[in-house]
Design an enzyme around this catalytic site. Structure first.
Site, PDB file in Angstrom:
ATOM      1  CB  SER A 170       7.644  44.586 -45.053  1.00  0.00           C
ATOM      2  OG  SER A 170       7.338  43.608 -44.080  1.00  0.00           O
ATOM      3  CG  ASN A 200       7.066  41.206 -40.041  1.00  0.00           C
ATOM      4  OD1 ASN A 200       7.252  40.435 -39.110  1.00  0.00           O
ATOM      5  ND2 ASN A 200       6.586  42.437 -39.850  1.00  0.00           N
ATOM      6  CE  LYS A 242       1.180  43.998 -41.190  1.00  0.00           C
ATOM      7  NZ  LYS A 242       2.556  44.536 -41.408  1.00  0.00           N
TER       8      LYS A 242
END
Length: 307
Positions: free
Chosen positions: A239, A241, A176
């Site tokens: 997040s 990422n 993910k």
């Protein structure tokens, strides 16, 4: 219950704070104790360590049966090789694939403890530290050990669900991150929420294909450790990422030392024989062989096919 948390980054600090407040006897090991100024982790500012939380830079002070290993995946092998920690159960809190061996975190921890497990799912460190409701997966091949960890590590605001599918839980958390980078790039480029939704759906299909080819159960990917975590990280700038992908699209930079597990995972997938077009594109974008416009063209020019 005594509990050791290894690693005082954002997630390790968040877990240590939550479990100390829940009444556990928690020792938090930090590589750089001097860097924990003001009684908090610089990776989790504004969340002070509660009274009773023991902070140390000495691994010999970590003697609990259960240790939560909250260090980046790429650092686990080196940490294990140094020795100095011998828990009965080592629980990985990392979400990645080791770039040297291709192993997941629990395989790397097998040399550290006779029992290993994976703690994963949709969660931000700040939410855990604040005591906001959070649900996670505890994956352990030994069902009895998994149930014991579930009972020991669940709190009134942190609810754990068990699975024996360690591969699925690990890969859900690792994969993910790759899709979150792509989602950040989509938003950074100003392509809109419709494009992000399409990316999440096709990204989940890519995650499921890859993970099941490696032995994961499809139902694990539809749970907290896969779909749940995917939704969270693709929809929030909390997040790292997602922020990394956003920065790739805008030309910005993340602060020095920011861990971006999804970048290593994307490169692993790009080098594999599996069909992973989104991961391949993320790796090429990060490595500079495609720019954001080229990446978009690459994905949209793929052959039309049934869903």
């Amino acid at each position: 219950m005594k509990l050791d948390v290894i690693g005082a980054g954002a997630f390790g600090a968040g877990l240590a704070i939550a479990y100390a407040r829940a009444g556990l006897d928690v020792t938090l090991w930090a590589r750089d104790v001097a860097g924990l100024r003001g009684g908090e982790s610089p990776r989790l500012p504004g969340h002070a360590f509660p009274d009773g939380l023991h902070v140390t830079g000495d691994l010999s002070a970590c003697t609990a049966d259960v240790a939560l290993i909250a260090i980046p995946t790429q650092s686990i092998a080196g940490f294990v090789a140094k020795g100095g920690l011998a828990p009965r159960v080592a629980v990985s809190c990392a979400k990645g694939i080791d770039r040297s061996s291709g192993h997941g975190p629990t395989a790397l921890l097998a040399a550290l403890a006779p029992c290993t497990a994976q703690l994963t799912g949709p969660s931000f460190a700040a939410d855990i530290a604040r005591g906001l409701p959070t649900a996670l997966t505890i994956a352990c091949a030994d069902a009895a050990e998994g149930a014991a960890l579930q009972n020991a590590l669940s709190t009134p605001t942190l609810r754990l669900y068990t699975t024996q599918d360690v591969i699925g839980a690990e890969l859900g958390g690792a994969l993910k991150n790759v899709i979150a980078i792509a989602a950040g790039a989509v938003i950074g480029k100003g392509l809109g929420d419709s494009a992000r939704a399409a990316l999440i759906a096709r990204g989940f299909a890519e995650m499921t294909r890859y993970a099941t080819a490696k032995g994961a159960l499809p139902e694990t990917l539809t749970g907290l450790s896969g779909l749940g975590d995917l939704i969270l990280t693709c929809g929030s700038a909390q997040s790292r990422n997602f922020r990394f992908g956003h920065a790739l699209a805008t030309g910005d930079r993340l602060p020095e030392g920011t861990t971006v597990e999804g970048l290593h995972t994307a490169r692993q997938l790009a080098a594999s024989p599996e069909d992973t077009p989104i991961a391949d594109t993320v790796a090429a974008l990060a490595d500079g062989t495609l720019d954001i416009d080229g990446a978009l063209s690459h994905l949209l020019s793929r052959p039309l096919k049934p869903e």
